[in-house]
Design an enzyme around this catalytic site. Structure first.
Site, PDB file in Angstrom:
ATOM      1  N   ASP A 131      53.016   0.562   7.616  1.00  0.00           N
ATOM      2  CA  ASP A 131      53.961   1.297   7.419  1.00  0.00           C
ATOM      3  C   ASP A 131      54.198   2.466   8.180  1.00  0.00           C
ATOM      4  OD1 ASP A 131      56.913   1.854   7.711  1.00  0.00           O
ATOM      5  OD2 ASP A 131      57.242   0.884   5.806  1.00  0.00           O
ATOM      6  N   LYS A 135      60.476   8.835   8.820  1.00  0.00           N
ATOM      7  CA  LYS A 135      61.578  10.055   8.996  1.00  0.00           C
ATOM      8  C   LYS A 135      60.594  11.319   7.774  1.00  0.00           C
ATOM      9  CE  LYS A 135      65.605   6.808   9.042  1.00  0.00           C
ATOM     10  NZ  LYS A 135      67.129   6.234   7.847  1.00  0.00           N
ATOM     11  N   ASP A 167      50.270   2.230  15.803  1.00  0.00           N
ATOM     12  CA  ASP A 167      51.136   2.164  17.103  1.00  0.00           C
ATOM     13  C   ASP A 167      52.184   3.293  16.819  1.00  0.00           C
ATOM     14  OD1 ASP A 167      52.674   0.747  15.408  1.00  0.00           O
ATOM     15  OD2 ASP A 167      54.323  -0.368  17.202  1.00  0.00           O
TER      16      ASP A 167
END
Length: 224
Positions: A131, A135, A167
């Protein structure tokens, strides 16, 4: 002792849990799962042999994990995953492929590394598409942090490798900086490595490439 809860790199979302996934979770976890323990485990005893041991952190739905394990029967693989649908999916794939060299620990990776895995017990560690927490206020939740990488190094054998794929360019830059700052790790490339043959292209990755996304692999080895 701090009263603050630990910062987790994941959120347990209530995703769709199919009947097949639930059935696999309930019926196959006792066979292929390794229960969490605060005591060290002996992986050779669990697999019944002495063979290279590879850890995968965050196996998702298990497609890549199973493909790699099936292609490398000479190695033993331990997957760590916390999301129930992914655990069920992986267990179902293990059963259908008849794999004997893949087990799963359904628990927090940091706790597994701290308590269950001993020093210099792993030949390789895979962290594919973690993950990215894009932000800025969430960057502290990113899995790849200096203290976590230090823990990974402690569990790697000399000459063992750490392979991260992402990615997200910002996360790749962040990870490259963190890994390069760990003195025990040596980059196998000038910066990002070519995708090795053992890491298959996922459907997710193929879609991203069609959209122009760049996949970056980082492969570091632990100094002997």
């Amino acid at each position: 002792m701090s009263s603050h809860p630990p910062i987790r790199s994941y959120v347990l979302r209530q995703g769709y849990f199919s009947h097949a996934q639930r059935h696999a979770y309930e019926s196959l976890l006792p066979r292929y799962g390794i229960p969490f323990s605060e005591n060290p485990i002996d992986l050779d005893s669990i697999f019944g042999r002495t063979a290279p041991k590879i850890l995968e952190i965050g196996s998702g739905m298990g497609e890549t994990t199973v493909e790699i394990a099936a292609q490398h029967p000479e190695k033993d693989f331990v997957a760590i995953e916390v999301h129930a649908p992914g655990i069920g999916s992986l267990l179902d794939r293990i059963e259908k492929h008849g794999l004997t060299n893949l087990r799963i620990i359904p628990h927090d990776a940091k706790l597994v590394l701290q308590h269950m895995l001993t020093g210099e017990s792993l030949d390789g560690i895979h962290i594919f598409f973690p993950d990215p927490w894009p932000k800025a206020r969430h960057h502290k939740r990113r899995l790849i942090q200096s203290d976590f990488v230090s823990l990974l190094c402690n569990r790697l054998k000399p000459g063992g490798y750490l392979h991260i794929a992402t990615d997200w360019e910002d996360y790749a830059i962040h990870s490259l900086h963190v890994l390069s700052s760990e003195q025990r790790l040596i980059n196998t490339a000038a910066d990002y490595a070519p995708r090795p043959a053992y890491r298959p292209l996922t459907k997710f990755e193929q879609r991203g490439m069609k959209l122009g996304h760049t996949i970056r692999d980082l492969i570091f080895t632990k100094a002997a």
